[in-house]
Design an enzyme around this catalytic site. Structure first.
Site, mmCIF file in Angstrom:
data_model
loop_
_atom_site.group_PDB
_atom_site.id
_atom_site.type_symbol
_atom_site.label_atom_id
_atom_site.label_comp_id
_atom_site.label_asym_id
_atom_site.label_seq_id
_atom_site.Cartn_x
_atom_site.Cartn_y
_atom_site.Cartn_z
ATOM 1 N N SER A 112 65.202 38.622 15.191
ATOM 2 C CA SER A 112 65.244 37.992 16.512
ATOM 3 C C SER A 112 66.637 37.480 16.869
ATOM 4 O O SER A 112 66.925 37.228 18.040
ATOM 5 C CB SER A 112 64.235 36.836 16.592
ATOM 6 O OG SER A 112 64.602 35.788 15.714
ATOM 7 N N LYS A 163 67.092 29.824 16.304
ATOM 8 C CA LYS A 163 67.267 30.315 17.669
ATOM 9 C C LYS A 163 68.474 29.640 18.326
ATOM 10 O O LYS A 163 69.080 28.719 17.769
ATOM 11 C CB LYS A 163 66.015 30.022 18.509
ATOM 12 C CG LYS A 163 64.740 30.692 18.028
ATOM 13 C CD LYS A 163 64.755 32.191 18.218
ATOM 14 C CE LYS A 163 63.421 32.826 17.865
ATOM 15 N NZ LYS A 163 63.173 32.802 16.399
#
Length: 214
Positions: free
Chosen positions: A132, A174
């Site tokens: 990701s 993230k």
């Protein structure tokens, strides 16, 4: 006459530290500490400096048995190490990470990696899982990378962060995005959607460095 190894053992016993505990604090193997105390090998450089700090003594005393503070008015300060060893922990361990770190509770098989000496003691390394954060251009942190997480740095808009969501045991890695008062955890991989957060997330730390080991 006492040897270097005997002086290390003396100071270790005075601090009530086992050989295994000392090895973890210095960032070497248990066998290495045993070899030091048996005078098979001797600590040098950064290891000697760290050993003296942990044992609350001077490197000069460990080497010679002479306390330079009493033998001379001039004390030579040891060179500060450029790096330190920090643990590589799991995503579950990172979710419960606090400022009060007990390295002894991490287990015997913990991996250690070098980090800048200026980084706080409660910083840690984390291995990236999944793709990701793998981007086609710009900043990209591929799966398998090691990221250095610093819990003492405030997270700002655009920071790469390690966060723990409510109801989960593990952390996620993230980019923090703050837009019009709304906060998001945004993957660098455009194939994944950003996740809006609103009081349901705890920022564990800000990522300041990454490296990939083949």
């Amino acid at each position: 006459m006492k040897t270097l190894g005997l002086r290390i053992r003396q100071k270790r016993n005075e601090q009530n530290i086992t050989q295994l505990q000392l090895s973890k604090l210095v960032g070497v193997s248990h066998v290495t500490v045993s070899q030091w105390e048996s005078d098979t090998t001797a600590p040098k450089g950064e290891n000697l400096y760290k050993l003296a700090q942990i044992l609350k003594t001077q490197a000069n005393w460990l080497i010679s048995g002479i306390d330079s503070q009493h033998e001379s008015n001039v004390v030579v300060a040891p060179l500060a190490p450029k790096t330190k060893k920090l643990p590589v922990i799991s995503h579950v361990q990172a979710g419960a990470w606090t400022e009060a770190i007990d390295y002894m509770a991490l287990g015997d098989d913990i991996q250690w990696e070098e980090a800048p000496s200026s980084v706080e003691e409660n910083a840690f390394w984390l291995k990236v899982i999944g793709d990701s954060m793998t981007a086609q251009s710009g900043i990209s942190v591929p799966e398998g990378s090691l990221i250095l997480v610093n819990p003492n740095i405030p997270a700002e808009n655009g920071s790469l962060v390690v966060a723990k969501l409510d109801g989960t045991d593990e952390v996620t890695f993230k980019k923090l995005v703050i837009d019009a008062g709304q906060k998001y955890l945004k993957p660098l991989n455009q194939s994944y959607n950003p996740l809006q957060i609103n009081g349901n997330c705890r920022i564990v730390g800000v990522v300041t460095e990454s490296k990939y080991k083949f």
